[in-house]
Design a protein around this motif. Structure first.
Motif, PDB file in Angstrom:
ATOM      1  N   PRO A 113      12.783   8.423  13.998  1.00 12.40           N
ATOM      2  CA  PRO A 113      11.745   7.449  14.348  1.00 12.40           C
ATOM      3  C   PRO A 113      10.361   8.082  14.511  1.00 12.40           C
ATOM      4  O   PRO A 113       9.353   7.423  14.251  1.00 12.40           O
ATOM      5  N   ASN A 114      10.302   9.333  14.923  1.00 13.71           N
ATOM      6  CA  ASN A 114       9.010   9.998  15.153  1.00 13.71           C
ATOM      7  C   ASN A 114       8.618  10.783  13.921  1.00 13.71           C
ATOM      8  O   ASN A 114       9.135  11.866  13.675  1.00 13.71           O
ATOM      9  N   LEU A 115       7.722  10.211  13.146  1.00 14.83           N
ATOM     10  CA  LEU A 115       7.304  10.822  11.886  1.00 14.83           C
ATOM     11  C   LEU A 115       5.791  10.972  11.855  1.00 14.83           C
ATOM     12  O   LEU A 115       5.076  10.244  12.543  1.00 14.83           O
ATOM     13  N   ASP A 116       5.314  11.907  11.045  1.00 17.07           N
ATOM     14  CA  ASP A 116       3.880  12.013  10.773  1.00 17.07           C
ATOM     15  C   ASP A 116       3.628  11.045   9.615  1.00 17.07           C
ATOM     16  O   ASP A 116       3.740  11.404   8.439  1.00 17.07           O
ATOM     17  N   ALA A 117       3.332   9.800   9.958  1.00 21.16           N
ATOM     18  CA  ALA A 117       3.282   8.709   8.979  1.00 21.16           C
ATOM     19  C   ALA A 117       2.351   8.974   7.794  1.00 21.16           C
ATOM     20  O   ALA A 117       2.748   8.752   6.648  1.00 21.16           O
ATOM     21  N   PRO A 118       1.109   9.463   8.010  1.00 22.54           N
ATOM     22  CA  PRO A 118       0.248   9.718   6.846  1.00 22.54           C
ATOM     23  C   PRO A 118       0.840  10.770   5.894  1.00 22.54           C
ATOM     24  O   PRO A 118       0.701  10.651   4.679  1.00 22.54           O
ATOM     25  N   VAL A 119       1.518  11.756   6.443  1.00 21.34           N
ATOM     26  CA  VAL A 119       2.160  12.780   5.602  1.00 21.34           C
ATOM     27  C   VAL A 119       3.298  12.157   4.802  1.00 21.34           C
ATOM     28  O   VAL A 119       3.479  12.447   3.609  1.00 21.34           O
ATOM     29  N   VAL A 120       4.074  11.284   5.432  1.00 19.22           N
ATOM     30  CA  VAL A 120       5.187  10.607   4.751  1.00 19.22           C
ATOM     31  C   VAL A 120       4.654   9.769   3.593  1.00 19.22           C
ATOM     32  O   VAL A 120       5.189   9.818   2.477  1.00 19.22           O
ATOM     33  N   VAL A 121       3.592   9.019   3.833  1.00 17.68           N
ATOM     34  CA  VAL A 121       3.008   8.171   2.783  1.00 17.68           C
ATOM     35  C   VAL A 121       2.477   9.045   1.642  1.00 17.68           C
ATOM     36  O   VAL A 121       2.724   8.762   0.467  1.00 17.68           O
ATOM     37  N   ALA A 122       1.765  10.111   1.981  1.00 17.76           N
ATOM     38  CA  ALA A 122       1.211  11.010   0.951  1.00 17.76           C
ATOM     39  C   ALA A 122       2.330  11.624   0.115  1.00 17.76           C
ATOM     40  O   ALA A 122       2.208  11.744  -1.112  1.00 17.76           O
ATOM     41  N   GLU A 123       3.425  11.994   0.774  1.00 17.63           N
ATOM     42  CA  GLU A 123       4.548  12.581   0.030  1.00 17.63           C
ATOM     43  C   GLU A 123       5.183  11.552  -0.890  1.00 17.63           C
ATOM     44  O   GLU A 123       5.535  11.859  -2.030  1.00 17.63           O
ATOM     45  N   PHE A 124       5.327  10.321  -0.425  1.00 19.70           N
ATOM     46  CA  PHE A 124       5.894   9.276  -1.275  1.00 19.70           C
ATOM     47  C   PHE A 124       5.022   9.076  -2.516  1.00 19.70           C
ATOM     48  O   PHE A 124       5.532   8.984  -3.636  1.00 19.70           O
ATOM     49  N   ILE A 125       3.720   9.023  -2.319  1.00 15.87           N
ATOM     50  CA  ILE A 125       2.799   8.858  -3.446  1.00 15.87           C
ATOM     51  C   ILE A 125       2.942  10.021  -4.428  1.00 15.87           C
ATOM     52  O   ILE A 125       3.027   9.816  -5.643  1.00 15.87           O
ATOM     53  N   GLN A 126       3.013  11.239  -3.910  1.00 12.97           N
ATOM     54  CA  GLN A 126       3.177  12.416  -4.776  1.00 12.97           C
ATOM     55  C   GLN A 126       4.493  12.346  -5.545  1.00 12.97           C
ATOM     56  O   GLN A 126       4.550  12.649  -6.734  1.00 12.97           O
ATOM     57  N   GLN A 127       5.545  11.930  -4.869  1.00 14.21           N
ATOM     58  CA  GLN A 127       6.847  11.817  -5.543  1.00 14.21           C
ATOM     59  C   GLN A 127       6.814  10.782  -6.659  1.00 14.21           C
ATOM     60  O   GLN A 127       7.425  10.985  -7.713  1.00 14.21           O
ATOM     61  N   GLN A 128       6.105   9.677  -6.445  1.00 11.44           N
ATOM     62  CA  GLN A 128       6.013   8.660  -7.499  1.00 11.44           C
ATOM     63  C   GLN A 128       5.224   9.189  -8.694  1.00 11.44           C
ATOM     64  O   GLN A 128       5.557   8.902  -9.847  1.00 11.44           O
ATOM     65  N   GLU A 129       4.194   9.983  -8.420  1.00  9.20           N
ATOM     66  CA  GLU A 129       3.439  10.604  -9.517  1.00  9.20           C
ATOM     67  C   GLU A 129       4.330  11.579 -10.287  1.00  9.20           C
ATOM     68  O   GLU A 129       4.297  11.617 -11.522  1.00  9.20           O
ATOM     69  N   ASN A 130       5.144  12.345  -9.569  1.00  5.98           N
ATOM     70  CA  ASN A 130       6.087  13.269 -10.226  1.00  5.98           C
ATOM     71  C   ASN A 130       7.104  12.490 -11.052  1.00  5.98           C
ATOM     72  O   ASN A 130       7.407  12.873 -12.193  1.00  5.98           O
ATOM     73  N   LEU A 131       7.631  11.408 -10.480  1.00  5.72           N
ATOM     74  CA  LEU A 131       8.616  10.600 -11.191  1.00  5.72           C
ATOM     75  C   LEU A 131       8.031  10.033 -12.482  1.00  5.72           C
ATOM     76  O   LEU A 131       8.690  10.040 -13.533  1.00  5.72           O
ATOM     77  N   LEU A 132       6.792   9.585 -12.434  1.00 10.30           N
ATOM     78  CA  LEU A 132       6.117   9.097 -13.648  1.00 10.30           C
ATOM     79  C   LEU A 132       6.037  10.193 -14.708  1.00 10.30           C
ATOM     80  O   LEU A 132       6.306   9.955 -15.890  1.00 10.30           O
TER      81      LEU A 132
END
Length: 193
Positions: A113-132
């Motif tokens: 439950p305790n996450l560094d939310a902006p880091v999580v969002v940035a990582e998700f965005i990076q992963q989607q760019e990698n997936l593309l």
């Protein structure tokens, strides 16, 4: 699933990932941390937890995909992809339109439950760019012959095309879940104003 043209199949998957990427940038990237970390009204995951769950799958599959795409191909790549029955089954389970049943996340994929939310969002965005990028590279390989183990057991392997389908359907499922968390937040904010 009937055989499909590999290039049309990859175009379709790329358009879905592009949509997920644009949504993450537009909706979540500039959202305040309190909204990203707020648990769902029903006690479910927060937006950050939904994205962290997806990042966990990305941590497992994306390096495997990258590694396989870099290996030399021993034969010319087929222009056709045929999903396996198991790949089709897993994808149907995750697709929001066909997989209406709720699943309990595997223990190693439950986000804290305790996450560094902006880091999580940035990582998700990076992963989607990698997936593309990997979907574009996949045009030059055989989606049927490259096989990857499942994150839940190394004993079962899926075709690369099936892994792409599953990951993207799974992303869509949890992005919808994350977006449902926004509506109550907006409603609560308007009532307090």
């Amino acid at each position: 699933m009937a055989p499909v043209n590999k290039y049309q199949f990859l175009d379709y998957l790329e358009s879905r990932v592009e949509g997920h990427l644009q949504e993450a940038i537009k909706i979540f990237q500039n959202e305040i941390e309190a909204v990203l970390l707020q648990a769902a009204p029903n006690g479910g995951w927060s937006i950050a937890q939904c994205l962290d769950h997806l990042n966990g799958y990305g941590h497992f599959y994306l390096p495997l995909i990258a590694s396989e795409l870099q290996k030399p191909q021993l034969k010319p790549a087929s222009e056709i992809f045929k999903s396996s029955w198991l790949g089709s089954y897993f994808t149907r389970m995750m697709e929001p339109s066909t997989g209406t049943k709720k699943f309990k996340a595997f223990k190693n994929h439950v986000p804290p439950p305790n996450l560094d939310a902006p880091v999580v969002v940035a990582e998700f965005i990076q992963q989607q760019e990698n997936l593309l990028a990997y979907l574009k590279q996949a045009r030059h390989v055989d989606l049927d012959t490259i096989k990857l183990p499942l994150s839940i057991t190394k004993l079962i392997k899926l075709k690369l095309g099936d892994v792409f389908q599953f990951l993207i359907a799974h992303n869509e499922r949890h992005l919808l879940q994350a977006k449902r968390n926004l509506a109550p937040v907006v409603k609560n904010q308007t009532h307090t104003a």
